[in-house]
Design an enzyme around this catalytic site. Structure first.
Site, short mmCIF file in Angstrom:
data_model
loop_
_atom_site.label_atom_id
_atom_site.label_comp_id
_atom_site.label_asym_id
_atom_site.label_seq_id
_atom_site.Cartn_x
_atom_site.Cartn_y
_atom_site.Cartn_z
N LYS A 1 0.87 -1.17 0.00
CA LYS A 1 0.00 0.00 0.00
C LYS A 1 0.91 1.23 0.00
CE LYS A 1 -2.24 3.28 1.77
NZ LYS A 1 -1.95 4.60 1.15
N GLU B 1 8.38 2.74 11.33
CA GLU B 1 9.47 3.69 11.04
C GLU B 1 8.82 5.06 10.95
OE1 GLU B 1 12.66 3.18 10.80
OE2 GLU B 1 12.69 0.98 10.74
N CYS C 1 13.21 11.80 6.36
CA CYS C 1 12.96 11.53 7.78
C CYS C 1 14.20 11.81 8.61
CB CYS C 1 12.49 10.10 7.98
SG CYS C 1 13.57 8.89 7.23
N GLU D 1 8.72 17.89 13.69
CA GLU D 1 9.22 17.58 12.36
C GLU D 1 8.51 18.47 11.34
OE1 GLU D 1 7.99 13.86 10.59
OE2 GLU D 1 10.07 13.41 10.11
#
Ligand code: NDP
Length: 514
Positions: A193, A268, A302, A403
């Protein structure tokens, strides 16, 4: 509007054709979504529509899970000798090499990233397949000393079962490869996905997996949104494992939902990664890496080095030069070879980044450069943003703690090693960090104290297929890459054989009559 950027160009020749008769791949067939929904994939370089693709729903998830379940329970793949699975994965790597420019082109159109970076991504994906192809073979499990010569006790490793692999939009193919290569190497069946924002290169990967000889039902692909496709995958009682790369909020929701069926979950998640520079470092190298760490792929990484920590004595000179160089970064279409920094992935994402810049200003951080959209006429249609540096930042600011996932770097000062470590750990995340110093003893002391899954010394950014990647704290649970990346997809089973069985009469009254 038909432009040279449009996918039709690449579909014109068999060599570059993207298989789109149906965009879902279930039980070895390309099929259309059951509900007939579709959506437009957008080119971030100019906001134009690239390709209309099918959009799956819970009904498609049901069919894909059923195919993967049957392929796992009754199909050959989990029982195929590891050497054969390995040969297929090596073939996938060769096919990736052969399709390098086609995949890189499509990833650049879809994600916006530069062609150079897309090409490097394809090379990295091939390397991951080769690594797990090699690791898949030659593991007989282990013999255990049971303390009884009549007992043969073995621990063997078996595939977990049906795995749902859910990926993000920033490195769609690379992040998916970290999951699909070890999952297949271990003998699992999978449902992919990808992010609905950047799904196109995953379609090619599925084509190549089939061409390499992965049997029908082993790899299935359902496109669609997280709500319509991701959530039912996580809820399904027939899915044994979910591996997810994406944002923190989604990761938490997945963990909560997976608890209902006690699935194995690997996460993650994001990062707020400190890049610590001491005054004795090679400042030329540190500066260059600070620039790349913050602005590569417009900061949509990331492990981006978005929190720069500078020793007080070098702060002013360092940030002045950083800003000078940041303003020279060439912004443009990923397909233009002169481009160094591409657009952000979507209008929605740029709005989020702009919100963080407003927040930084409101919190009292001082804007040293950037903080606006580029002004060039040819960049008005795409989702571009300028490299942005905030100084005079402190730990209380949300822009320092959260973030931002855009081309924004915040700068703080430190005076001592202890303070550098304290600031480096002063985040809820724990994905990656770097320390720059000429003093190797200090470098290793600091590396040992940083609570992050990866620490670079005098470098920023490299990762290796053979070394674990993953996060401490809110950056996730579990590890991808390295031997641990394969272990995520295996169950350990203890097989205990008594070669000389005899009755023990635990229940003394249950002895046979004499
Ligand atoms: P999201 O969390 O928004 O989405 C990730 C994936 O999850 C997408 O495929 C999304 O679908 C899907 N999804 C959304 N909701 C659900 C749900 N309820 N159930 C199941 N699946 C769902 O992340 P982004 O795509 O925005 O990716 C950016 C994030 O990924 C950043 O935070 C970044 O740090 C992190 N990341 C982490 C990496 C690491 O190695 N730690 C590497 C790369 C990125 P859709 O979008 O199609 O709706």
């Amino acid at each position: 509007m038909i432009t040279a950027e449009k996918l039709e160009i690449f579909m014109a020749t068999p060599d570059t054709a993207l298989h789109l008769d149906g965009a879902l791949y279930i039980d070895g067939h390309w099929v259309a979504a059951v509900a007939g929904d579709s959506r437009e994939v957008i080119n971030p370089a100019d906001g134009s529509a690239l390709q209309r693709i099918d959009e799956g729903s819970a009904a498609d998830v049901l069919a894909a899970v059923a195919a993967a379940r049957t392929a796992f329970d009754d199909g050959p793949w989990p029982r195929t000798p590891a050497t054969e699975r390995s040969a297929i994965l090596f073939r996938v790597a060769d096919l990736l090499d052969r399709n390098r420019s086609r995949i890189a082109t499509i990833d650049t159109l879809d994600t916006g990233k530069t062609l150079v970076e897309s090409g490097v991504d394809v090379d990295d994906v091939a390397a991951v397949f080769r690594y797990y192809a090699a690791l898949a073979v030659g593991d007989p499990g282990r013999l255990v000393d049971a303390g009884d010569p009549a007992v043969v006790s073995r621990v063997v490793y078996e595939p977990v079962g049906v795995c749902a692999l859910i990926g993000p939009w920033n490195y769609p193919l690379l992040q998916m490869s970290w999951k699909v290569a070890p999952a297949l190497a271990a003998g699992n069946t999978v449902i992919l996905k990808p992010s609905e924002v950047t799904p196109l290169s995953t379609l090619i990967l599925v084509e190549l997996l089939a061409e390499a000889g992965v049997p029908a039902g082993v790899v299935n692909l359902v496109l669609g949104s997280g709500a319509a496709v991701g959530a039912p995958l996580v809820e399904s009682p027939d899915v044994d494992l979910v591996s997810f790369t994406g944002g923190l909020a989604t990761g938490k929701a997945i963990m909560r939902s997976a608890a209902e069926t006690v699935k194995k979950v690997a996460l993650e998640l994001g990062g707020k990664n400190p890049n610590i520079v001491f005054a004795d470092a090679d400042l030329g190298a540190a500066l260059d890496a600070a620039l790349t760490g913050a602005f590569l792929h417009a900061g949509q990484v990331c492990s981006a080095g978005t929190r720069l920590l500078l020793e007080d004595s070098i702060h002013d000179e360092f940030v002045a030069e950083l800003a000078r160089r940041a303003e020279l970064i060439r912004i443009g279409r990923g397909s233009d070879e002169k481009t160094e920094m591409p657009p952000l992935v979507s209008a929605e994402h740029r709005a989020k980044v702009e919100g963080y810049v407003d927040l930084g200003r409101a919190e009292g951080a001082r804007l040293l450069c950037g903080g606006h959209r580029p002004r060039e006429a040819e960049l008005q249609e795409g989702f571009y943003y300028t490299p942005t540096i905030f100084v005079d930042c402190n730990r209380e600011m949300r822009i320092v703690q959260e973030e931002t996932f855009g081309p924004i770097v915040t700068v703080e000062r430190f005076e001592t090693e202890d303070e550098a470590v304290r600031l480096g750990n002063d985040t809820a995340y724990g994905l990656a960090g770097a320390v720059w110093t000429a003093d190797r003893a200090r470098a290793h002391r600091v590396a040992g104290r940083l609570r992050h899954g990866t620490v670079w010394i005098n470098d920023f950014g490299p990762y290796l297929p053979q070394a674990e990647w993953g996060g401490f704290k809110l950056s996730g649970s579990g590890r991808e890459l390295g031997p641990s990346g394969l272990a995520e997809y295996r169950e350990a089973k203890h097989v205990y054989e008594n070669t000389a069985p005899s009755a023990q009469y635990w229940f003394s009254g249950a002895k046979p009559k004499e």
